[in-house]
Write a protein that holds these residues in place. Structure first.
Motif, PDB file in Angstrom:
ATOM      1  N   ARG A  51      59.365  28.139  67.616  1.00 12.01           N
ATOM      2  CA  ARG A  51      58.243  27.126  67.856  1.00 12.01           C
ATOM      3  C   ARG A  51      58.390  26.522  69.040  1.00 12.01           C
ATOM      4  O   ARG A  51      59.412  26.061  69.634  1.00 12.01           O
ATOM      5  N   GLY A 182      55.541  32.084  65.481  1.00 13.02           N
ATOM      6  CA  GLY A 182      56.304  30.911  65.454  1.00 13.02           C
ATOM      7  C   GLY A 182      55.128  29.601  65.302  1.00 13.02           C
ATOM      8  O   GLY A 182      55.336  28.450  65.625  1.00 13.02           O
ATOM      9  N   LEU A 183      54.137  30.107  64.410  1.00  8.68           N
ATOM     10  CA  LEU A 183      53.033  29.055  64.193  1.00  8.68           C
ATOM     11  C   LEU A 183      52.857  29.076  62.859  1.00  8.68           C
ATOM     12  O   LEU A 183      53.154  29.897  61.921  1.00  8.68           O
TER      13      LEU A 183
END
Length: 214
Positions: A51, A182-183
């Motif tokens: 992230r 990465g969300l």
């Protein structure tokens, strides 16, 4: 600090995907969130490492650290965190039992199959032994889109075993695409149906753990 533990003694139920997106949705609502990976596979930790955003905070605990979980959570609360999300391994473990004991609410994800529903029973039995009858709920996850008998029957079966969180989670590509990016799904496709379901599930969790009728 409220602690939410995702737990089930079965892999593939979607614990990590839900934990990541709920952590993001909670942070967006104003909570100061820490997501802790208790699974040796480290999927949530890897998501956190990918992230760009600073929130929610993501960390992992080693096997040695798991024995100190109550002290670690107390320390995080002193640091100002208001919500901890714990992602556990898909097998029975001492760390998983500690994570359940520390939870204001344990969420047990299950897919709408007979095998998945049967697989929740050891987790439920463990929670009952801990006298946590009122501190767990099922999340019916990865349901086929639209109205269908399989999801309806699974919801009825889980409701007979305990509380069923709402809404049910539909199987949508946005969930896996978000995790791979990465969300959280509310970041990846904020106007999508998956994001709407996650926000609604977070609101249910929020009300439930604040003692407001859900």
């Amino acid at each position: 600090m409220r602690t939410i533990t995702f737990v089930t003694q079965k892999g593939g139920a979607g614990k990590t995907t839900l934990a990541a997106s709920i952590a993001v949705a909670a942070a967006a609502s104003g909570e100061k969130v820490v997501a802790l990976d208790l699974d040796p596979q480290g999927s949530l930790w890897a998501w956190g490492e990918s992230r760009a955003a600073d929130e929610p905070a993501v960390d992992r605990l080693t096997a040695a650290q798991l024995a100190k979980l109550p002290a670690i959570l107390a320390s995080l609360e002193r640091e100002g965190f208001t919500l901890a999300i714990l992602d556990t391994a898909g097998v029975e473990s001492t760390g998983g039992n500690l994570a359940m004991r520390e939870a204001a609410l344990c969420l047990i994800p299950a897919r709408p199959t007979k095998l998945d529903i049967q697989a929740t029973k050891p987790t439920v039995e463990a929670l009952m032994r801990m006298e946590m009858r009122d501190r767990f709920a099922f999340v019916l996850n990865q349901c086929p889109p639209g109205r269908n008998s399989r999801s309806t029957e699974a919801a009825q079966g889980l409701s007979m075993l305990g509380v069923l969180a709402t809404p049910t989670m539909t199987q949508r590509a946005d969930h896996q695409d978000a995790l791979a990016s990465g969300l959280g799904v509310t970041e990846y496709a904020p106007d999508g149906k998956a994001a709407d379901e996650v926000r609604a599930l977070w609101q249910w969790i929020d009300r439930k753990t604040k003692g407001v009728p859900a």
